[in-house]
Scaffold this motif. Structure first.
Motif, PDB file in Angstrom:
ATOM      1  N   LEU A 189       0.816  -1.209   0.000  1.00  0.00           N
ATOM      2  CA  LEU A 189       0.000   0.000   0.000  1.00  0.00           C
ATOM      3  C   LEU A 189       0.848   1.257   0.000  1.00  0.00           C
ATOM      4  O   LEU A 189       0.566   2.217  -0.715  1.00  0.00           O
ATOM      5  CB  LEU A 189      -0.921   0.012   1.229  1.00  0.00           C
ATOM      6  N   VAL A 231       0.859   4.249  -2.745  1.00  0.00           N
ATOM      7  CA  VAL A 231       0.685   5.667  -2.405  1.00  0.00           C
ATOM      8  C   VAL A 231       1.881   6.483  -2.899  1.00  0.00           C
ATOM      9  O   VAL A 231       1.732   7.563  -3.483  1.00  0.00           O
ATOM     10  CB  VAL A 231       0.499   5.839  -0.878  1.00  0.00           C
ATOM     11  N   ILE A 270       1.674   6.954  -6.588  1.00  0.00           N
ATOM     12  CA  ILE A 270       0.628   7.940  -6.936  1.00  0.00           C
ATOM     13  C   ILE A 270       1.105   9.355  -6.628  1.00  0.00           C
ATOM     14  O   ILE A 270       0.989  10.263  -7.446  1.00  0.00           O
ATOM     15  CB  ILE A 270      -0.683   7.638  -6.168  1.00  0.00           C
ATOM     16  N   LYS A 297      -2.990  30.513 -18.410  1.00  0.00           N
ATOM     17  CA  LYS A 297      -3.267  30.931 -17.028  1.00  0.00           C
ATOM     18  C   LYS A 297      -3.055  29.762 -16.066  1.00  0.00           C
ATOM     19  O   LYS A 297      -2.427  29.904 -15.020  1.00  0.00           O
ATOM     20  CB  LYS A 297      -4.726  31.406 -16.926  1.00  0.00           C
ATOM     21  N   GLN A 302      -1.563  42.289 -15.269  1.00  0.00           N
ATOM     22  CA  GLN A 302      -1.971  41.251 -14.313  1.00  0.00           C
ATOM     23  C   GLN A 302      -0.823  40.287 -14.009  1.00  0.00           C
ATOM     24  O   GLN A 302      -0.558  39.962 -12.861  1.00  0.00           O
ATOM     25  CB  GLN A 302      -3.158  40.446 -14.851  1.00  0.00           C
ATOM     26  N   TYR A 303      -0.156  39.836 -15.070  1.00  0.00           N
ATOM     27  CA  TYR A 303       0.914  38.850 -14.875  1.00  0.00           C
ATOM     28  C   TYR A 303       2.109  39.464 -14.136  1.00  0.00           C
ATOM     29  O   TYR A 303       2.752  38.795 -13.316  1.00  0.00           O
ATOM     30  CB  TYR A 303       1.363  38.268 -16.216  1.00  0.00           C
ATOM     31  N   VAL A 345       1.575  39.706 -10.320  1.00  0.00           N
ATOM     32  CA  VAL A 345       1.744  38.491  -9.511  1.00  0.00           C
ATOM     33  C   VAL A 345       3.090  37.805  -9.789  1.00  0.00           C
ATOM     34  O   VAL A 345       3.255  36.608  -9.539  1.00  0.00           O
ATOM     35  CB  VAL A 345       0.578  37.501  -9.729  1.00  0.00           C
ATOM     36  N   TYR A 386       4.737  36.823 -12.462  1.00  0.00           N
ATOM     37  CA  TYR A 386       4.890  35.742 -13.443  1.00  0.00           C
ATOM     38  C   TYR A 386       5.952  36.109 -14.503  1.00  0.00           C
ATOM     39  O   TYR A 386       6.414  35.242 -15.221  1.00  0.00           O
ATOM     40  CB  TYR A 386       3.574  35.483 -14.179  1.00  0.00           C
ATOM     41  N   LEU A 405      -6.646   0.803   5.490  1.00  0.00           N
ATOM     42  CA  LEU A 405      -5.452   0.909   4.632  1.00  0.00           C
ATOM     43  C   LEU A 405      -5.814   0.820   3.155  1.00  0.00           C
ATOM     44  O   LEU A 405      -5.242   1.503   2.317  1.00  0.00           O
ATOM     45  CB  LEU A 405      -4.453  -0.199   4.986  1.00  0.00           C
ATOM     46  N   PHE A 406      -6.785  -0.043   2.868  1.00  0.00           N
ATOM     47  CA  PHE A 406      -7.223  -0.162   1.474  1.00  0.00           C
ATOM     48  C   PHE A 406      -7.888   1.125   0.991  1.00  0.00           C
ATOM     49  O   PHE A 406      -7.750   1.526  -0.152  1.00  0.00           O
ATOM     50  CB  PHE A 406      -8.218  -1.330   1.334  1.00  0.00           C
ATOM     51  N   PRO A 422      -5.483   5.060  -0.087  1.00  0.00           N
ATOM     52  CA  PRO A 422      -5.051   5.697  -1.355  1.00  0.00           C
ATOM     53  C   PRO A 422      -6.172   6.470  -2.040  1.00  0.00           C
ATOM     54  O   PRO A 422      -5.980   7.616  -2.460  1.00  0.00           O
ATOM     55  CB  PRO A 422      -4.608   4.512  -2.227  1.00  0.00           C
ATOM     56  N   LEU A 448      -6.936   9.599  -0.115  1.00  0.00           N
ATOM     57  CA  LEU A 448      -5.936  10.652  -0.342  1.00  0.00           C
ATOM     58  C   LEU A 448      -6.191  11.364  -1.664  1.00  0.00           C
ATOM     59  O   LEU A 448      -6.138  12.588  -1.762  1.00  0.00           O
ATOM     60  CB  LEU A 448      -4.528  10.049  -0.354  1.00  0.00           C
ATOM     61  N   LEU A 449      -6.465  10.550  -2.692  1.00  0.00           N
ATOM     62  CA  LEU A 449      -6.735  11.132  -4.013  1.00  0.00           C
ATOM     63  C   LEU A 449      -7.968  12.035  -3.972  1.00  0.00           C
ATOM     64  O   LEU A 449      -7.971  13.126  -4.526  1.00  0.00           O
ATOM     65  CB  LEU A 449      -6.938  10.031  -5.052  1.00  0.00           C
ATOM     66  N   PHE A 496      -7.736  15.918  -4.765  1.00  0.00           N
ATOM     67  CA  PHE A 496      -8.241  16.412  -6.054  1.00  0.00           C
ATOM     68  C   PHE A 496      -9.718  16.766  -6.053  1.00  0.00           C
ATOM     69  O   PHE A 496     -10.219  17.307  -7.024  1.00  0.00           O
ATOM     70  CB  PHE A 496      -7.959  15.387  -7.153  1.00  0.00           C
ATOM     71  N   SER A 527      -8.720  35.038 -11.438  1.00  0.00           N
ATOM     72  CA  SER A 527      -7.907  33.808 -11.489  1.00  0.00           C
ATOM     73  C   SER A 527      -6.433  34.093 -11.778  1.00  0.00           C
ATOM     74  O   SER A 527      -5.664  33.175 -12.031  1.00  0.00           O
ATOM     75  CB  SER A 527      -8.469  32.760 -12.464  1.00  0.00           C
ATOM     76  N   ILE A 528      -6.052  35.344 -11.723  1.00  0.00           N
ATOM     77  CA  ILE A 528      -4.623  35.686 -11.856  1.00  0.00           C
ATOM     78  C   ILE A 528      -4.180  36.421 -10.583  1.00  0.00           C
ATOM     79  O   ILE A 528      -3.295  35.967  -9.879  1.00  0.00           O
ATOM     80  CB  ILE A 528      -4.376  36.592 -13.089  1.00  0.00           C
ATOM     81  N   TYR A 544     -18.936  28.511 -17.621  1.00  0.00           N
ATOM     82  CA  TYR A 544     -17.653  28.451 -18.338  1.00  0.00           C
ATOM     83  C   TYR A 544     -17.269  29.839 -18.874  1.00  0.00           C
ATOM     84  O   TYR A 544     -16.143  30.301 -18.704  1.00  0.00           O
ATOM     85  CB  TYR A 544     -17.756  27.446 -19.492  1.00  0.00           C
ATOM     86  N   ALA A 555     -16.082  32.341 -16.320  1.00  0.00           N
ATOM     87  CA  ALA A 555     -14.703  32.099 -15.863  1.00  0.00           C
ATOM     88  C   ALA A 555     -13.676  32.436 -16.939  1.00  0.00           C
ATOM     89  O   ALA A 555     -12.681  33.104 -16.660  1.00  0.00           O
ATOM     90  CB  ALA A 555     -14.544  30.647 -15.436  1.00  0.00           C
TER      91      ALA A 555
END
Lengths: 454, 290
Positions: free
Chosen positions: A11, A15, A18, A107, A127-128, A131, A133, B11-12, B15, B18-19, B23, B41-42, B249, B252
């Motif tokens: 295990l 981990v 990963i 970005k 902007q860049y 920060v 960049y 334990l199984f 993982p 954690l992922l 994420f 977002s900057i 979308y 953003a």
């Protein structure tokens, strides 16, 4: 017990694998190359500590506009050739993603330290730089040559954070053959423009071809259509919009939208306006089906490609900007592609050298001709091979040049106005609520807009 | 013994946990914070409290997108779902072209959305095949830019989406139908039950677990619809073909308004959770076991 130990070790290994897979690799000066990139297999740099010119490394260069057009391919070849002279064992990995999604990816890459070493961007220097960049390039030799028109675009707090490939403009490009056949000339006033549209339509040609399936063409059309009228009213109109002294709900914008509605109702646009994209609209223009197209100064170059590769009958192209009712016109000129060095790149000197090679007359000259942009370096003379570009230059020299009004409103307000524009072109009528929506968004998101330099 | 077993099980799970934490949960919690900020977002986000959430109810585009999204989910629920059951029942019969027709119904599902969009945009454009056919049939009054007019664009997108997703639902229902024992139908026939009775008393109750799943997928798919309007119309003309996912979308990426976009995303998530919870409560209650 032994079984449990084996299980535990297994295990932990899983981990570890990963986590290793998820971690970022900061050892690679070229950053983490995109998996699909052709040069990835060679991308593991073996940069020697000396930093000498014989080192072998791969430097990543990101951009969104380098496509298959002949002058673009020549640009790539010229850059690679010059860079090889400086670094014979270096490889330039072109991280190209055509279109607007490039900026979204950039970005994300900048935020995750995986951006290209050197990259092109547009209207994001402030902007860049804010920060951290971008690398301060003020000490680079080409900086002293930057023309007054381009220098402010990459200057933040007195420091230069990039080089701009030129100044680009747009306007109305017209088929001189059709105009001559119908006895027409470039219009001096908006009334003359309407009259020639009517004559072109009567001759069974499309007066103006739009390719609104590409959203950016909506913005470009709107910006150019609005420019002369708004600046004709007051040269500071755009700034007043930003400051709240003028409103997007005001009579000036309403009058402009009424004009677009009028053009739609009279059938002066192609019926396919919303279902074709920019290349298809340029095909309509170069094939002689449409008399006029509103596009950037790259249009003559693109038309030349169509004449050569698609077998369209060659004709001379003319240029004018939409005039207002009194004959005043202004041209939107703005810095085109900006080149900067990633502050997180391990190839700092190599990146600076790459930018210096690109910001050179030998590279920029053919590029400016092909792209129809005004060169960014002082004293740099460019000879455009087509008459259309010379007409464009004459118009630039004769008229007012400024930033488009969209540079003074929030992106959400601009999007809202563009949506209203497509609504009108689809044949529907706009309502005051559409403009109220734009104004509300402008007020809400104004802080996200970085004003262009004075 | 049980404690050891729990330790091994933990334990199984570790993982995957954690992922998930790395994420999913951690980004989600960070996102919740960003939804209370104005953020491009900057640069650094600026805390603005509930302003983003409040503006969602003033934003005409978001409201139009929400209306379109609900229409899409409703159409899927009321038209696509029964239609898929009906087609599955027909395809479940044994006939010569049965396998061919099953493949034909499923074919749109396996085709690339980009390819489908390009093909359909050619068919539906003003100079496209559909208008050509209409002209040939003398129906020139119907000729229009199907994706370029505010009153036709969204219904066209709904139909395209249903066409594309229908095969997926049909396959689920076919699998469900084939798991129903044939002797139940035989026994009911002997008892004198007609086709409609057999469908209502045997097929529907025993197909209920599949109906639960497919209804869930249709509702969630409808509420999350993004790709087809994104490729074909970018939400236009005007805001006529916006869906919530597309509006999120664009907020953003086109408008650099990530904080607002995340707030809209959180609200969409809540809408999906509430609607699917209600749906699952209703359909699960009607499930029967063999």
């Amino acid at each position: 017990m032994a079984k449990q130990k084996r299980l535990l070790i297994s295990l932990m290994l899983i981990v570890a694998v990963i986590m290793a897979g998820c971690s970022s690799n900061n050892n690679n000066g070229a950053g983490n190359a995109t998996e699909t990139s052709q040069a990835t297999s060679k991308a593991e740099p073996t940069v020697k500590a000396t930093g000498g010119s014989d080192e072998a490394f791969t430097i990543r260069l990101g951009g969104w506009f380098i496509d298959d057009r002949t002058f673009m391919q020549e640009f790539k070849a010229n850059v690679e050739k010059k860079y090889k002279e400086k670094y014979p064992n270096a490889t330039i990995q072109w991280d190209i993603l055509l279109g607007a999604t490039y900026f979204d990816r950039l970005k994300a890459e900048l935020a995750s330290n995986t951006a290209p070493d050197v990259f092109f961007h547009q209207n994001t220097v402030n902007q860049y730089a804010e920060v951290d960049y971008l690398v301060d390039l003020s000490d680079q030799p080409w900086v002293s040559q930057l023309s007054p028109g381009t220098r402010p675009a990459t200057t933040v707090n007195g420091k230069i954070f990039g080089g701009t490939l030129g100044l680009s403009g747009a306007g109305v490009w017209y088929n001189k053959q059709i105009f001559n056949d119908l006895g027409l000339a470039a219009p001096a006033t908006y009334a003359e423009f309407l009259a020639l549209c009517e004559q072109i339509k009567a001759a069974d040609k499309t007066p103006i071809v739009l390719g609104f399936k590409d959203t950016w063409t909506v913005g470009l059309f709107m910006s150019n259509f609005f420019s002369s009228v708004l600046n004709g009213i007051d040269p500071t109109f755009n700034k007043q919009l930003y400051d709240g002294e003028k409103s997007l709900e005001g009579e000036e914008i309403q009058a402009l939208l009424n004009k677009v509605q009028n053009l739609t109702e009279k059938g002066y646009f192609n019926k396919t306006a919303l279902s074709i994209d920019w290349p298809q609209s340029s095909d309509e223009f170069t094939s002689g089906n449409a008399a006029m197209i509103v596009q950037g100064a790259w249009l003559p170059g693109a038309a030349e490609e169509n004449f050569t590769k698609k077998g369209h009958s060659r004709f001379d192209i003319g240029y004018f900007e939409f005039p207002d009712d009194n004959g005043f016109y202004s041209i939107n000129l703005s810095p085109s592609e900006t080149l900067s060095l990633n502050a997180k790149s391990k190839l700092q000197q190599q990146g600076k050298d790459l930018i210096a090679i690109i910001m050179n007359e030998d590279i920029l000259g053919p590029y400016s001709v092909g792209n129809g942009s005004l060169p960014p370096l002082e004293g740099m003379n460019v000879t455009y091979s087509n008459t259309a570009m010379n007409e464009f230059l004459a118009a630039v020299n004769k008229g007012k040049t400024m930033y488009g009004f969209e540079a003074f409103i929030s992106s959400s307000a601009e999007t809202s106005l563009m949506e209203t524009m497509t609504k009108i072109v689809s044949g529907a009528k706009y309502s005051p609520a559409d403009l109220k929506d734009a104004q509300t968004k402008h007020e809400k998101d104004k802080a996200t807009r970085v004003l262009p330099p004075e | 013994m049980e404690r050891k077993w729990i330790g091994t099980a933990a334990l199984f799970v570790l993982p995957a946990l954690l992922l998930f934490i790395t994420f999913t949960y951690y980004p989600f919690i960070r996102s919740l914070y960003y939804s209370f900020t104005t953020w491009d977002s900057i640069r650094k986000p600026v805390f603005i409290g509930l302003d983003n959430y409040a503006f969602l109810f003033e934003d005409r585009k978001m409201i139009a997108a929400a209306m379109n999204t609900f229409k899409m989910a409703l159409f899927g629920l009321l038209i696509q779902n029964p239609l898929a059951i009906w087609i599955a029942v027909l395809l479940n019969r044994k006939f010569v072209t049965g396998y061919f027709l099953r493949a034909a119904v499923f074919f749109p599902v396996i085709m690339s959305l980009v390819v489908l969009s390009v093909v359909w945009s050619q068919i539906l454009s003003y100079e496209g095949t559909l208008n050509l056919v209409l002209n040939q049939l003398g129906l020139s009054g119907w000729v229009r830019d199907w994706l370029g007019e505010t009153n036709t664009v969204f219904i066209t997108i709904i139909l395209l989406t249903q066409w594309q997703g229908l095969g997926y639902c049909v396959i689920f229902y076919l699998a469900g139908l084939q798991s129903i024992p044939a002797d139940l139908y035989e026994a009911s026939r002997i008892d004198g039950a007609g086709a409609i009775q057999r469908f209502l008393k045997i097929t529907v109750p025993l197909l209920m677990p599949t109906i639960t799943i497919v209804t869930f997928l249709i509702i969630v798919g409808g509420l999350k619809l993004f790709d087809i309007p994104y490729i074909l119309t970018s939400g236009g003309p005007g805001t006529a073909s916006y869906t919530l996912a597309l509006a999120i979308y664009n907020a953003a990426f086109r408008e650099n308004n990530a904080g607002y976009s995340i707030a809209a995303g959180v609200v969409l998530m809540l809408i999906i959770m509430v609607i699917t919870f209600i749906q699952l409560q209703i359909t699960r209650r009607r499930e029967v076991e063999m």
